[in-house]
Design a protein around this motif. Structure first.
Motif, PDB file in Angstrom:
ATOM      1  N   PRO A  40       0.677  -0.978  -0.092  1.00 37.45           N
ATOM      2  CA  PRO A  40      -0.087  -0.165  -0.164  1.00 37.45           C
ATOM      3  C   PRO A  40       0.965   0.866  -0.034  1.00 37.45           C
ATOM      4  O   PRO A  40       2.034   0.757   0.482  1.00 37.45           O
ATOM      5  N   SER A  41      -0.056   2.414  -0.614  1.00 35.38           N
ATOM      6  CA  SER A  41       0.730   3.461  -0.108  1.00 35.38           C
ATOM      7  C   SER A  41       1.201   3.953   1.446  1.00 35.38           C
ATOM      8  O   SER A  41       1.161   3.593   2.090  1.00 35.38           O
ATOM      9  N   ALA A 249      -5.270  -8.898   2.867  1.00 32.84           N
ATOM     10  CA  ALA A 249      -6.325  -8.286   2.621  1.00 32.84           C
ATOM     11  C   ALA A 249      -5.679  -7.520   1.624  1.00 32.84           C
ATOM     12  O   ALA A 249      -6.651  -6.462   0.792  1.00 32.84           O
ATOM     13  N   PHE A 250      -4.597  -7.028   1.224  1.00 29.00           N
ATOM     14  CA  PHE A 250      -4.430  -6.269   0.172  1.00 29.00           C
ATOM     15  C   PHE A 250      -4.554  -6.434  -1.397  1.00 29.00           C
ATOM     16  O   PHE A 250      -4.676  -6.021  -1.935  1.00 29.00           O
ATOM     17  N   LEU A 251      -3.862  -8.372  -1.047  1.00 27.62           N
ATOM     18  CA  LEU A 251      -4.613  -8.623  -2.918  1.00 27.62           C
ATOM     19  C   LEU A 251      -5.845  -8.525  -3.318  1.00 27.62           C
ATOM     20  O   LEU A 251      -6.139  -8.079  -4.298  1.00 27.62           O
ATOM     21  N   SER A 252      -6.665  -8.466  -2.149  1.00 28.32           N
ATOM     22  CA  SER A 252      -7.867  -8.494  -2.468  1.00 28.32           C
ATOM     23  C   SER A 252      -9.037  -7.485  -2.598  1.00 28.32           C
ATOM     24  O   SER A 252      -9.549  -7.329  -3.126  1.00 28.32           O
ATOM     25  N   LYS A 253      -7.594  -6.572  -2.228  1.00 35.26           N
ATOM     26  CA  LYS A 253      -8.298  -5.419  -2.751  1.00 35.26           C
ATOM     27  C   LYS A 253      -8.108  -5.115  -4.528  1.00 35.26           C
ATOM     28  O   LYS A 253      -8.338  -4.058  -4.869  1.00 35.26           O
ATOM     29  N   VAL A 254      -6.986  -5.932  -4.275  1.00 36.42           N
ATOM     30  CA  VAL A 254      -6.172  -5.112  -5.563  1.00 36.42           C
ATOM     31  C   VAL A 254      -6.145  -6.139  -7.367  1.00 36.42           C
ATOM     32  O   VAL A 254      -5.879  -5.877  -8.009  1.00 36.42           O
TER      33      VAL A 254
END
Length: 255
Positions: A40-41, A249-254
Protein backbone atom coordinates in the motif's frame (compact mmCIF):
# COMPACT_ATOMS: atom_id res chain seq x y z
CA UNK A 1 32.68 -18.87 -4.63
CA UNK A 2 29.15 -17.52 -4.36
CA UNK A 3 28.18 -14.60 -6.57
CA UNK A 4 27.90 -11.20 -4.91
CA UNK A 5 24.28 -9.96 -4.79
CA UNK A 6 23.64 -6.84 -6.87
CA UNK A 7 21.69 -5.37 -3.94
CA UNK A 8 22.01 -6.44 -0.32
CA UNK A 9 20.17 -4.73 2.52
CA UNK A 10 20.72 -5.64 6.17
CA UNK A 11 18.47 -4.12 8.82
CA UNK A 12 17.95 -0.87 6.90
CA UNK A 13 16.17 1.84 8.88
CA UNK A 14 15.11 5.27 7.62
CA UNK A 15 13.27 8.00 9.52
CA UNK A 16 12.05 11.43 8.58
CA UNK A 17 12.03 13.26 11.89
CA UNK A 18 9.91 11.21 14.30
CA UNK A 19 8.35 9.17 11.46
CA UNK A 20 10.08 5.81 11.00
CA UNK A 21 9.47 4.82 7.36
CA UNK A 22 11.77 1.79 7.09
CA UNK A 23 11.95 -0.49 10.12
CA UNK A 24 14.73 -2.93 9.37
CA UNK A 25 14.60 -4.02 5.74
CA UNK A 26 16.69 -7.10 4.96
CA UNK A 27 16.71 -8.54 1.43
CA UNK A 28 18.96 -9.48 -1.49
CA UNK A 29 18.64 -9.00 -5.24
CA UNK A 30 20.83 -11.28 -7.35
CA UNK A 31 22.50 -10.04 -10.53
CA UNK A 32 20.04 -10.42 -13.42
CA UNK A 33 17.05 -10.71 -11.08
CA UNK A 34 13.82 -8.71 -11.38
CA UNK A 35 12.43 -7.92 -7.92
CA UNK A 36 8.98 -6.34 -7.70
CA UNK A 37 8.03 -4.40 -4.56
CA UNK A 38 4.32 -4.37 -3.82
CA UNK A 39 2.38 -2.80 -1.00
CA UNK A 40 0.00 0.00 0.00
CA UNK A 41 0.94 3.67 -0.30
CA UNK A 42 3.15 4.75 2.58
CA UNK A 43 4.64 1.30 3.14
CA UNK A 44 8.19 2.51 2.43
CA UNK A 45 8.72 1.03 -1.06
CA UNK A 46 9.77 4.25 -2.78
CA UNK A 47 11.88 5.34 0.18
CA UNK A 48 13.78 2.05 0.07
CA UNK A 49 14.37 2.53 -3.66
CA UNK A 50 15.77 6.01 -3.01
CA UNK A 51 18.09 4.60 -0.34
CA UNK A 52 19.58 2.12 -2.83
CA UNK A 53 21.20 4.95 -4.81
CA UNK A 54 21.71 7.21 -1.78
CA UNK A 55 19.11 9.80 -2.72
CA UNK A 56 18.13 9.19 0.91
CA UNK A 57 20.67 8.40 3.63
CA UNK A 58 19.83 5.45 5.84
CA UNK A 59 19.80 5.89 9.63
CA UNK A 60 20.84 2.35 10.56
CA UNK A 61 21.76 -0.92 8.93
CA UNK A 62 23.90 -1.55 5.87
CA UNK A 63 23.17 -1.39 2.14
CA UNK A 64 25.48 -2.69 -0.58
CA UNK A 65 25.27 -2.45 -4.39
CA UNK A 66 27.48 -4.91 -6.25
CA UNK A 67 29.48 -5.58 -3.10
CA UNK A 68 30.18 -1.92 -2.27
CA UNK A 69 28.59 -0.02 0.61
CA UNK A 70 26.16 2.64 -0.60
CA UNK A 71 27.28 6.14 0.42
CA UNK A 72 29.99 4.95 2.81
CA UNK A 73 33.33 3.17 2.96
CA UNK A 74 34.42 0.75 5.63
CA UNK A 75 37.76 1.00 7.37
CA UNK A 76 38.37 -1.45 10.18
CA UNK A 77 35.21 -1.43 12.28
CA UNK A 78 34.25 2.15 11.37
CA UNK A 79 32.32 3.48 8.41
CA UNK A 80 32.93 6.87 6.85
CA UNK A 81 30.62 8.85 4.60
CA UNK A 82 31.82 9.21 1.02
CA UNK A 83 32.40 12.62 -0.54
CA UNK A 84 29.60 13.95 -2.72
CA UNK A 85 31.74 13.45 -5.83
CA UNK A 86 32.24 9.76 -5.00
CA UNK A 87 28.52 9.29 -4.31
CA UNK A 88 27.69 10.97 -7.64
CA UNK A 89 30.15 8.73 -9.51
CA UNK A 90 28.63 5.57 -8.02
CA UNK A 91 25.13 6.87 -8.73
CA UNK A 92 25.94 6.89 -12.46
CA UNK A 93 26.04 3.08 -12.29
CA UNK A 94 22.37 2.94 -11.21
CA UNK A 95 19.59 3.95 -13.58
CA UNK A 96 16.42 5.38 -12.04
CA UNK A 97 13.03 5.85 -13.70
CA UNK A 98 10.50 7.77 -11.61
CA UNK A 99 6.73 8.22 -11.91
CA UNK A 100 7.36 11.60 -13.52
CA UNK A 101 9.49 11.63 -16.61
CA UNK A 102 11.59 14.71 -15.73
CA UNK A 103 12.75 15.17 -19.33
CA UNK A 104 14.32 18.49 -20.30
CA UNK A 105 11.48 20.21 -22.13
CA UNK A 106 13.80 22.34 -24.30
CA UNK A 107 15.67 19.27 -25.60
CA UNK A 108 14.64 16.68 -28.18
CA UNK A 109 14.34 13.01 -27.20
CA UNK A 110 17.80 12.39 -28.65
CA UNK A 111 19.33 15.34 -26.79
CA UNK A 112 17.76 14.14 -23.52
CA UNK A 113 19.34 10.71 -24.00
CA UNK A 114 22.86 11.94 -24.87
CA UNK A 115 23.06 14.70 -22.23
CA UNK A 116 24.44 12.64 -19.31
CA UNK A 117 26.83 10.37 -21.28
CA UNK A 118 28.41 13.39 -22.97
CA UNK A 119 28.55 15.67 -19.91
CA UNK A 120 29.14 13.20 -17.10
CA UNK A 121 30.93 10.26 -18.75
CA UNK A 122 32.65 12.37 -21.45
CA UNK A 123 31.47 9.99 -24.18
CA UNK A 124 32.32 11.47 -27.63
CA UNK A 125 29.20 13.12 -29.02
CA UNK A 126 29.12 11.06 -32.23
CA UNK A 127 29.28 7.82 -30.24
CA UNK A 128 26.60 9.04 -27.82
CA UNK A 129 24.30 9.97 -30.72
CA UNK A 130 24.76 6.53 -32.34
CA UNK A 131 24.02 4.77 -29.04
CA UNK A 132 21.03 7.04 -28.35
CA UNK A 133 19.46 6.11 -31.70
CA UNK A 134 19.96 2.43 -30.80
CA UNK A 135 18.38 2.94 -27.38
CA UNK A 136 15.38 4.83 -28.78
CA UNK A 137 14.85 1.95 -31.20
CA UNK A 138 15.15 -0.49 -28.31
CA UNK A 139 12.27 1.22 -26.46
CA UNK A 140 10.19 1.35 -29.65
CA UNK A 141 10.70 5.03 -30.55
CA UNK A 142 13.19 5.09 -33.45
CA UNK A 143 11.19 7.76 -35.27
CA UNK A 144 10.91 10.14 -32.29
CA UNK A 145 14.57 11.24 -31.95
CA UNK A 146 13.84 14.80 -33.08
CA UNK A 147 10.59 15.18 -31.11
CA UNK A 148 10.37 17.40 -28.04
CA UNK A 149 8.70 16.08 -24.86
CA UNK A 150 5.60 18.24 -25.47
CA UNK A 151 5.12 16.38 -28.78
CA UNK A 152 5.18 12.98 -27.08
CA UNK A 153 2.52 11.10 -25.12
CA UNK A 154 3.15 10.30 -21.47
CA UNK A 155 4.02 6.71 -22.35
CA UNK A 156 6.47 7.85 -25.02
CA UNK A 157 8.08 10.29 -22.59
CA UNK A 158 8.49 7.50 -20.05
CA UNK A 159 10.15 5.29 -22.66
CA UNK A 160 12.55 8.14 -23.50
CA UNK A 161 13.27 8.34 -19.75
CA UNK A 162 14.12 4.61 -19.78
CA UNK A 163 16.42 5.12 -22.79
CA UNK A 164 18.05 8.04 -20.99
CA UNK A 165 18.75 5.89 -17.92
CA UNK A 166 20.14 3.08 -20.08
CA UNK A 167 22.48 5.51 -21.88
CA UNK A 168 24.68 5.54 -18.77
CA UNK A 169 25.12 1.75 -19.08
CA UNK A 170 23.91 1.05 -15.54
CA UNK A 171 24.49 -2.25 -13.77
CA UNK A 172 21.15 -1.85 -11.96
CA UNK A 173 17.82 -0.22 -12.89
CA UNK A 174 15.36 1.12 -10.31
CA UNK A 175 11.76 1.82 -11.35
CA UNK A 176 9.47 3.77 -9.02
CA UNK A 177 5.90 3.12 -10.19
CA UNK A 178 6.88 4.00 -13.78
CA UNK A 179 3.34 3.57 -15.13
CA UNK A 180 1.27 5.13 -12.33
CA UNK A 181 1.07 8.58 -13.97
CA UNK A 182 0.06 7.19 -17.37
CA UNK A 183 -3.31 6.79 -19.01
CA UNK A 184 -4.25 3.08 -18.99
CA UNK A 185 -3.86 2.63 -22.75
CA UNK A 186 -0.25 3.88 -22.59
CA UNK A 187 0.90 1.51 -19.85
CA UNK A 188 1.47 -1.51 -22.11
CA UNK A 189 4.23 0.05 -24.22
CA UNK A 190 6.25 1.03 -21.14
CA UNK A 191 5.84 -2.44 -19.60
CA UNK A 192 6.93 -3.96 -22.95
CA UNK A 193 10.15 -1.93 -22.82
CA UNK A 194 10.75 -3.17 -19.26
CA UNK A 195 10.01 -6.79 -20.27
CA UNK A 196 12.63 -6.45 -23.01
CA UNK A 197 15.18 -5.21 -20.45
CA UNK A 198 14.41 -8.18 -18.19
CA UNK A 199 14.88 -10.62 -21.09
CA UNK A 200 18.30 -9.11 -21.72
CA UNK A 201 19.36 -9.79 -18.14
CA UNK A 202 19.17 -6.32 -16.57
CA UNK A 203 18.96 -6.38 -12.77
CA UNK A 204 15.80 -4.46 -11.86
CA UNK A 205 14.02 -3.40 -8.67
CA UNK A 206 10.51 -2.31 -9.56
CA UNK A 207 8.00 -0.59 -7.28
CA UNK A 208 4.73 -1.30 -9.07
CA UNK A 209 1.01 -1.85 -8.80
CA UNK A 210 1.01 -3.77 -12.11
CA UNK A 211 0.19 -7.22 -10.76
CA UNK A 212 0.30 -8.84 -14.21
CA UNK A 213 3.81 -7.52 -14.82
CA UNK A 214 4.99 -8.76 -11.42
CA UNK A 215 3.49 -12.20 -12.08
CA UNK A 216 4.90 -12.51 -15.59
CA UNK A 217 8.32 -10.80 -15.39
CA UNK A 218 9.30 -10.77 -11.72
CA UNK A 219 11.64 -13.36 -10.24
CA UNK A 220 10.84 -12.29 -6.69
CA UNK A 221 7.87 -10.44 -5.21
CA UNK A 222 8.33 -8.56 -1.95
CA UNK A 223 5.23 -7.35 -0.13
CA UNK A 224 5.94 -4.40 2.17
CA UNK A 225 3.64 -2.76 4.69
CA UNK A 226 4.36 -0.13 7.35
CA UNK A 227 8.10 -0.16 6.71
CA UNK A 228 8.73 -3.90 6.98
CA UNK A 229 8.97 -6.82 4.56
CA UNK A 230 5.85 -8.85 5.32
CA UNK A 231 6.21 -11.60 2.74
CA UNK A 232 8.59 -12.56 -0.05
CA UNK A 233 8.64 -15.32 -2.63
CA UNK A 234 8.11 -16.20 -6.27
CA UNK A 235 5.44 -13.82 -7.64
CA UNK A 236 3.06 -16.57 -8.78
CA UNK A 237 3.29 -18.35 -5.44
CA UNK A 238 2.74 -15.18 -3.38
CA UNK A 239 -0.12 -13.97 -5.58
CA UNK A 240 -1.86 -17.36 -5.69
CA UNK A 241 -1.29 -18.36 -2.06
CA UNK A 242 -0.35 -15.41 0.15
CA UNK A 243 0.55 -16.59 3.64
CA UNK A 244 0.26 -13.41 5.68
CA UNK A 245 -3.04 -11.76 6.64
CA UNK A 246 -1.78 -8.33 5.53
CA UNK A 247 -0.81 -9.68 2.11
CA UNK A 248 -4.19 -11.42 1.76
CA UNK A 249 -6.03 -8.21 2.69
CA UNK A 250 -4.02 -6.10 0.23
CA UNK A 251 -4.33 -8.55 -2.68
CA UNK A 252 -8.07 -8.90 -2.11
CA UNK A 253 -8.35 -5.19 -2.95
CA UNK A 254 -6.13 -5.14 -6.04
CA UNK A 255 -6.66 -8.54 -7.72
Amino acid sequence: MTAVPMVRAEGVHKSFGPLEVLKGITLEVAAGEVMCLLGPSGSGKSTFLRCINHLEKINAGRLWVDGELVGYRESGDKIYELRDSEVARKRTEIGVVFQRFNLFSHMTALENVIEAPVRVKKVPRAQAVKEAHELLARVGLPEKAAAYPAQLSGGQQQRVAIARALAMRPKLMLFDEPTSALDPELVGDVLDAMRDLARQGMTMVVVTHEIGFAREVGDTLVFMDEGVVVETGHPRAVLANPRHDRTIAFLSKVL
